[in-house]
Write a protein that holds these residues in place. Structure first.
Motif, PDB file in Angstrom:
ATOM      1  N   GLU A 182      -8.131  -8.073  -8.803  1.00  0.00           N
ATOM      2  CA  GLU A 182      -7.014  -8.441  -7.936  1.00  0.00           C
ATOM      3  C   GLU A 182      -6.823  -7.491  -6.760  1.00  0.00           C
ATOM      4  O   GLU A 182      -6.368  -7.892  -5.698  1.00  0.00           O
TER       5      GLU A 182
ATOM      6  N   PRO B 242     -19.079 -14.134 -14.551  1.00  0.00           N
ATOM      7  CA  PRO B 242     -18.286 -14.811 -13.523  1.00  0.00           C
ATOM      8  C   PRO B 242     -17.502 -13.848 -12.638  1.00  0.00           C
ATOM      9  O   PRO B 242     -17.131 -12.764 -13.058  1.00  0.00           O
ATOM     10  N   GLY B 243     -17.292 -14.254 -11.387  1.00  0.00           N
ATOM     11  CA  GLY B 243     -16.534 -13.442 -10.446  1.00  0.00           C
ATOM     12  C   GLY B 243     -17.376 -12.505  -9.614  1.00  0.00           C
ATOM     13  O   GLY B 243     -16.861 -11.767  -8.787  1.00  0.00           O
ATOM     14  N   ASN B 244     -18.687 -12.539  -9.824  1.00  0.00           N
ATOM     15  CA  ASN B 244     -19.609 -11.689  -9.074  1.00  0.00           C
ATOM     16  C   ASN B 244     -20.507 -12.575  -8.225  1.00  0.00           C
ATOM     17  O   ASN B 244     -21.010 -13.585  -8.697  1.00  0.00           O
TER      18      ASN B 244
ATOM     19  N   LYS C 211     -14.515  -1.283 -11.974  1.00  0.00           N
ATOM     20  CA  LYS C 211     -13.562  -1.723 -12.996  1.00  0.00           C
ATOM     21  C   LYS C 211     -12.554  -0.612 -13.299  1.00  0.00           C
ATOM     22  O   LYS C 211     -11.357  -0.858 -13.393  1.00  0.00           O
TER      23      LYS C 211
ATOM     24  N   ASN D 237     -10.160  -0.350 -10.414  1.00  0.00           N
ATOM     25  CA  ASN D 237      -9.232  -1.473 -10.441  1.00  0.00           C
ATOM     26  C   ASN D 237      -8.171  -1.280 -11.516  1.00  0.00           C
ATOM     27  O   ASN D 237      -6.988  -1.535 -11.291  1.00  0.00           O
TER      28      ASN D 237
ATOM     29  N   LYS E 186     -13.351 -10.885  -8.689  1.00  0.00           N
ATOM     30  CA  LYS E 186     -12.438 -11.168  -9.799  1.00  0.00           C
ATOM     31  C   LYS E 186     -11.375 -10.093 -10.009  1.00  0.00           C
ATOM     32  O   LYS E 186     -10.448 -10.305 -10.758  1.00  0.00           O
TER      33      LYS E 186
ATOM     34  N   ILE F 229     -17.841  -8.180  -6.023  1.00  0.00           N
ATOM     35  CA  ILE F 229     -16.942  -8.701  -7.057  1.00  0.00           C
ATOM     36  C   ILE F 229     -15.688  -9.235  -6.373  1.00  0.00           C
ATOM     37  O   ILE F 229     -15.114  -8.560  -5.526  1.00  0.00           O
TER      38      ILE F 229
ATOM     39  N   TYR G 152     -20.468  -1.396 -11.114  1.00  0.00           N
ATOM     40  CA  TYR G 152     -19.486  -2.341 -11.643  1.00  0.00           C
ATOM     41  C   TYR G 152     -18.497  -1.615 -12.558  1.00  0.00           C
ATOM     42  O   TYR G 152     -17.295  -1.823 -12.471  1.00  0.00           O
TER      43      TYR G 152
END
Length: 91
Positions: free
Chosen positions: A48, A25-27, A83, A86, A46, A44, A79
Motif C-alpha cells: 500500500e 501476485p502483485g509483482n 516487505k 512496507n 501489492k 511490486i 523483495y
C-alpha cells in the motif's frame, strides 16, 4: 520504463507490463527493447505504501526468455527488504 512505472503509481497497468511469475501476485515485469538490446524491470504494486522497483537489468542471454537464476535470487532478496520497509511504514 519510467512511463510504465508512473502508470503503476496511478493504479493502472501499462501495455508493456505483465505479471512476473517468480514472486506471486502483485509483482510485475516491464520489458523494453532499445537499440537491439532488451531491458527488464521488476516491481511490486501489492504494498500500500509505495511501488517498489526491485531490479532493472539488461537481458543478455540469447538462448531464451527465461530470467537467469542469479537475477531471480537478487529480486527475491530485494523483495524481502521491500516487505520489511512496507511493514515498518504501517506501524
Amino acid at each position: 520504463m519510467g512511463y510504465a512505472l508512473r502508470y503503476a503509481q496511478c493504479g493502472e497497468m501499462h501495455v508493456h507490463a505483465k505479471p512476473f511469475k517468480g514472486l506471486g501476485p502483485g509483482n510485475f515485469e516491464i520489458v523494453e527493447d532499445f537499440s537491439g538490446d532488451t531491458y527488464r524491470a521488476i516491481y511490486i504494486v501489492k504494498f500500500e505504501s509505495a511501488v517498489y522497483v526491485l531490479h532493472a537489468f539488461q537481458k543478455k542471454s540469447k538462448k531464451g526468455i527465461k530470467t537467469p537464476q542469479k537475477e531471480i535470487a537478487l529480486i527475491k532478496e530485494r523483495y524481502k527488504i521491500a516487505k520489511e520497509l512496507n511493514d515498518e511504514t504501517k506501524k
